[in-house]
Design a protein around this motif. Structure first.
Motif, PDB file in Angstrom:
ATOM      1  N   LYS A   1      10.941   7.863  -5.644  1.00  0.00           N
ATOM      2  CA  LYS A   1      11.776   6.883  -6.593  1.00  0.00           C
ATOM      3  C   LYS A   1      11.934   6.309  -5.727  1.00  0.00           C
ATOM      4  O   LYS A   1      12.499   4.768  -5.655  1.00  0.00           O
ATOM      5  CB  LYS A   1      12.753   7.387  -7.856  1.00  0.00           C
ATOM      6  CG  LYS A   1      12.955   6.361  -8.741  1.00  0.00           C
ATOM      7  CD  LYS A   1      13.703   7.145  -9.983  1.00  0.00           C
ATOM      8  CE  LYS A   1      13.608   6.717 -11.047  1.00  0.00           C
ATOM      9  NZ  LYS A   1      12.922   5.890 -11.168  1.00  0.00           N
TER      10      LYS A   1
ATOM     11  N   THR B   1       9.959   4.357  -3.472  1.00  0.00           N
ATOM     12  CA  THR B   1       9.434   3.436  -4.714  1.00  0.00           C
ATOM     13  C   THR B   1      10.484   1.412  -3.882  1.00  0.00           C
ATOM     14  O   THR B   1      10.095   0.335  -3.624  1.00  0.00           O
ATOM     15  CB  THR B   1       9.145   3.194  -5.690  1.00  0.00           C
ATOM     16  OG1 THR B   1       8.030   4.747  -5.416  1.00  0.00           O
ATOM     17  CG2 THR B   1       8.140   2.090  -6.143  1.00  0.00           C
TER      18      THR B   1
ATOM     19  N   LYS C   1       2.263   2.152  -3.316  1.00  0.00           N
ATOM     20  CA  LYS C   1       1.524   2.319  -4.163  1.00  0.00           C
ATOM     21  C   LYS C   1       1.578   3.598  -4.047  1.00  0.00           C
ATOM     22  O   LYS C   1       0.885   4.827  -4.765  1.00  0.00           O
ATOM     23  CB  LYS C   1       0.401   2.040  -3.885  1.00  0.00           C
ATOM     24  CG  LYS C   1       0.282   0.982  -5.127  1.00  0.00           C
ATOM     25  CD  LYS C   1      -1.867   0.211  -4.380  1.00  0.00           C
ATOM     26  CE  LYS C   1      -1.868  -1.111  -4.686  1.00  0.00           C
ATOM     27  NZ  LYS C   1      -3.201  -2.029  -4.323  1.00  0.00           N
ATOM     28  N   ILE C   2       1.351   4.912  -2.897  1.00  0.00           N
ATOM     29  CA  ILE C   2       1.418   6.070  -2.616  1.00  0.00           C
ATOM     30  C   ILE C   2       2.781   6.890  -2.923  1.00  0.00           C
ATOM     31  O   ILE C   2       2.177   7.686  -3.463  1.00  0.00           O
ATOM     32  CB  ILE C   2       1.123   6.210  -0.917  1.00  0.00           C
ATOM     33  CG1 ILE C   2      -0.511   5.756  -0.385  1.00  0.00           C
ATOM     34  CG2 ILE C   2       1.093   7.747  -0.598  1.00  0.00           C
ATOM     35  CD1 ILE C   2      -0.577   5.642   0.866  1.00  0.00           C
ATOM     36  N   THR C   3       3.656   5.729  -2.425  1.00  0.00           N
ATOM     37  CA  THR C   3       5.319   6.258  -3.009  1.00  0.00           C
ATOM     38  C   THR C   3       5.418   6.455  -4.350  1.00  0.00           C
ATOM     39  O   THR C   3       6.207   7.268  -4.941  1.00  0.00           O
ATOM     40  CB  THR C   3       6.186   5.850  -2.857  1.00  0.00           C
ATOM     41  OG1 THR C   3       6.201   4.557  -2.701  1.00  0.00           O
ATOM     42  CG2 THR C   3       5.818   6.098  -0.676  1.00  0.00           C
ATOM     43  N   SER C   4       4.665   6.342  -5.328  1.00  0.00           N
ATOM     44  CA  SER C   4       4.428   5.623  -6.223  1.00  0.00           C
ATOM     45  C   SER C   4       4.224   7.075  -7.741  1.00  0.00           C
ATOM     46  O   SER C   4       4.683   7.494  -8.001  1.00  0.00           O
ATOM     47  CB  SER C   4       4.985   4.015  -7.093  1.00  0.00           C
ATOM     48  OG  SER C   4       2.752   3.998  -7.100  1.00  0.00           O
ATOM     49  N   ALA C   5       3.035   6.384  -6.684  1.00  0.00           N
ATOM     50  CA  ALA C   5       2.223   8.007  -7.306  1.00  0.00           C
ATOM     51  C   ALA C   5       2.240   9.244  -7.014  1.00  0.00           C
ATOM     52  O   ALA C   5       2.500  10.270  -8.221  1.00  0.00           O
ATOM     53  CB  ALA C   5       0.777   7.487  -6.453  1.00  0.00           C
ATOM     54  N   MET C   6       2.633   9.097  -5.790  1.00  0.00           N
ATOM     55  CA  MET C   6       3.616  11.091  -5.308  1.00  0.00           C
ATOM     56  C   MET C   6       5.427  10.994  -6.001  1.00  0.00           C
ATOM     57  O   MET C   6       4.740  12.267  -6.772  1.00  0.00           O
ATOM     58  CB  MET C   6       3.470  10.421  -3.813  1.00  0.00           C
ATOM     59  CG  MET C   6       3.550  10.543  -3.000  1.00  0.00           C
ATOM     60  SD  MET C   6       3.594  11.057  -1.541  1.00  0.00           S
ATOM     61  CE  MET C   6       3.958  12.705  -1.284  1.00  0.00           C
ATOM     62  N   GLU C   7       5.763   9.937  -6.997  1.00  0.00           N
ATOM     63  CA  GLU C   7       6.697   9.578  -7.958  1.00  0.00           C
ATOM     64  C   GLU C   7       5.627  10.845  -8.966  1.00  0.00           C
ATOM     65  O   GLU C   7       6.850  11.962  -9.450  1.00  0.00           O
ATOM     66  CB  GLU C   7       6.992   8.942  -8.339  1.00  0.00           C
ATOM     67  CG  GLU C   7       8.331   9.491  -8.733  1.00  0.00           C
ATOM     68  CD  GLU C   7       8.936   7.656  -9.386  1.00  0.00           C
ATOM     69  OE1 GLU C   7       8.809   6.987  -8.866  1.00  0.00           O
ATOM     70  OE2 GLU C   7       9.806   7.170 -10.411  1.00  0.00           O
ATOM     71  N   MET C   8       5.097   9.972  -9.653  1.00  0.00           N
ATOM     72  CA  MET C   8       4.565  10.133 -10.551  1.00  0.00           C
ATOM     73  C   MET C   8       3.454  11.899 -10.442  1.00  0.00           C
ATOM     74  O   MET C   8       3.932  12.597 -11.730  1.00  0.00           O
ATOM     75  CB  MET C   8       3.827   9.898 -11.230  1.00  0.00           C
ATOM     76  CG  MET C   8       4.677   8.159 -11.856  1.00  0.00           C
ATOM     77  SD  MET C   8       3.025   7.098 -12.605  1.00  0.00           S
ATOM     78  CE  MET C   8       1.925   6.546 -11.147  1.00  0.00           C
ATOM     79  N   VAL C   9       3.307  12.571  -9.722  1.00  0.00           N
ATOM     80  CA  VAL C   9       3.019  12.997  -9.158  1.00  0.00           C
ATOM     81  C   VAL C   9       4.106  15.119  -9.246  1.00  0.00           C
ATOM     82  O   VAL C   9       4.042  15.746 -10.167  1.00  0.00           O
ATOM     83  CB  VAL C   9       1.731  13.825  -7.936  1.00  0.00           C
ATOM     84  CG1 VAL C   9       1.486  15.146  -7.929  1.00  0.00           C
ATOM     85  CG2 VAL C   9       0.626  13.257  -7.911  1.00  0.00           C
TER      86      VAL C   9
ATOM     87  N   ASN D   1       1.003  -1.009   0.254  1.00  0.00           N
ATOM     88  CA  ASN D   1      -0.034  -0.267  -0.352  1.00  0.00           C
ATOM     89  C   ASN D   1       1.110   0.808  -0.003  1.00  0.00           C
ATOM     90  O   ASN D   1       0.689   2.070  -0.947  1.00  0.00           O
ATOM     91  CB  ASN D   1      -0.986   0.570   1.298  1.00  0.00           C
ATOM     92  CG  ASN D   1      -1.905  -0.570   1.308  1.00  0.00           C
ATOM     93  OD1 ASN D   1      -2.674  -0.995  -0.234  1.00  0.00           O
ATOM     94  ND2 ASN D   1      -2.581  -1.219   1.643  1.00  0.00           N
TER      95      ASN D   1
END
Lengths: 139, 286
Positions: free
Chosen positions: B247, B250, B19-27, B16
């Motif tokens: 990154k 993640t 998922k949050i860290t990779s979403a933050m990375e993309m943002v 979980n």
């Protein structure tokens, strides 16, 4: 071919216009100015209003500025446009706000609520400022 | 099997987080691109400003604005630009460390310091660190506007003109590239502009309404533009630093999951083996 002068209009948040012109009209602090090529060097404050760039061929481009600085060199006209509405008392109020925020933020727990309130008030003031700007633009 | 179940929930929770860290990375990556564009957009203004100031410097030697004259330094002012949010690696801490070092050095010379802060991290830092904070602004958001900064800058400039501070620095993270951000402390006032471009003859501008009025306006705008530029640059640094931090978070999560999966498999196998041996020994007993 007619003589031309280079015109740059920039604001702090981006470049607005760059190109050659036969004549530039700007709202100077002491009255409307018309600048032809080889104008003598001049620096002046701008009033809110319209900068018009006559690029020859009967074309006229209009740019709104809410104030700023105009610099003229014989072959270059530079308009440093403001993005914000500026006035002495508005600046003064902004400075006061910044000071008060610092005091309130650092004066401990009790001020936390007041601080939130101050932030809300500030947001409102900013919104008002924007509205004034928009109204002026619409004119 | 109790141990195996615990490990399974641990793996799920790490997934979980991942998922949050990779979403933050993309943002952060998307925001970084925008911030970089904004950074590029501020350049022409600052360049033009610098040119005009350079011209003025040559054109008008007899009128010297106080912003352009050096004086003895008893107290210095710092405008500290930080981020509003955390989770961006060591960005703010690196800046504060460089700043503290600088302040110590100044203190040893008997020079006191005052501060203006931009961003809530700097404010939080000075709550613990102590020190004279004269003005602050927080929540400037991803799209800073110059009007948000006018007040804070003005407080400093007023202090300078009143003689309360004798030199002003701006501290921010300079954006070198995506991987590197450099804590930078730059002198703002007095202005040290050295223009190489030389105009041969002596000349002067026509000033409207008068030279003092125009210069006051121009210089305060110039300084605001410089501070604005450092805020924008710090914003780009923040996003890229966050992207890199997220990154690596993640990737760390990936490593952790692999390790835990191994432990989980071992525990599961051990449990099965034990069960079989229990059954076998039970059957043998009959």
């Amino acid at each position: 071919m007619a003589m031309t002068i280079h015109v740059d209009i920039v604001s702090a948040e981006g470049a607005i216009h760059s190109g050659l012109a036969e004549m530039v009209y700007a709202p100077g602090a002491m009255g409307e100015l018309g600048i032809a090529p080889r104008h003598t060097p001049l620096v002046t404050r701008l009033k809110p209003g319209e900068v018009r760039v006559d690029s020859g061929k009967g074309e006229m481009q209009h740019f709104y500025v809410s104030g700023g600085i105009l610099e003229v060199q014989p072959h270059i006209v530079t308009v440093l446009a403001d993005t914000a509405v500026r006035a002495h008392d508005l600046d003064e109020a902004a400075a006061e706000d910044a000071k008060r925020r610092a005091e309130e933020a650092l004066s401990g727990q009790q001020a936390d609520f007041e601080y939130a309130k101050a932030q809300a008030e500030l947001a409102e003031a900013v919104a008002q400022l924007r509205a004034i700007q928009r109204a002026r633009k619409a004119k | 099997m109790a141990g195996a179940k615990e490990i399974r929930t641990q793996i799920a929770s790490i997934k979980n987080t991942q998922k949050i860290t990779s979403a933050m990375e993309m943002v952060a990556a998307a925001k970084m691109r925008k911030a970089q564009n904004r950074m590029a957009a501020t350049r022409p203004y600052a360049e033009k400003m610098r040119q005009v100031i350079g011209h003025l410097d040559q054109a008008h030697p007899e009128y010297k604005h106080s912003f352009m004259t050096e004086r003895e330094v008893k107290r210095v002012g710092y405008i500290i630009v930080s981020s509003d949010r955390g989770l961006c690696g060591g960005l703010n801490n690196n800046l504060f460390r460089a700043l503290v070092k600088e302040i110590k050095a100044q203190d040893d010379d008997g020079v006191k310091s005052s501060f203006c802060t931009v961003g809530s991290k700097a404010l939080g830092f000075f709550r613990h660190f102590g020190g004279k904070v004269m003005a602050q602004i927080t929540q400037i958001g991803d799209k800073p506007h110059i009007e948000d900064l006018i007040g804070t800058v003005k407080v400093m400039l007023d202090a300078y003109e009143a003689g309360e501070v004798d030199r002003i620095y701006v501290c921010y993270n300079r954006f070198v590239n995506t991987m590197t951000q450099e804590p930078t402390i730059e002198q703002l006032v007095p202005i040290t502009s050295k223009e190489e471009e030389n105009l041969s003859h002596h000349w002067d501008y026509i000033y409207e309404p008068d030279s003092k009025d125009v210069l006051d306006n121009l210089l305060s705008r110039y300084l605001e533009a410089l501070v604005y530029q450092s805020v924008v640059e710090n914003g780009a640094s923040e996003q890229s630093s966050r992207m890199v931090a997220m990154k690596s978070a993640t990737e760390n999560a990936d490593g952790l999951i692999d390790e835990l999966q191994l432990v989980y498999n071992k525990a599961r196998q051990a449990a099965i083996t034990q069960e079989i041996s229990e059954i076998v020994s039970g059957a043998a007993a009959v």
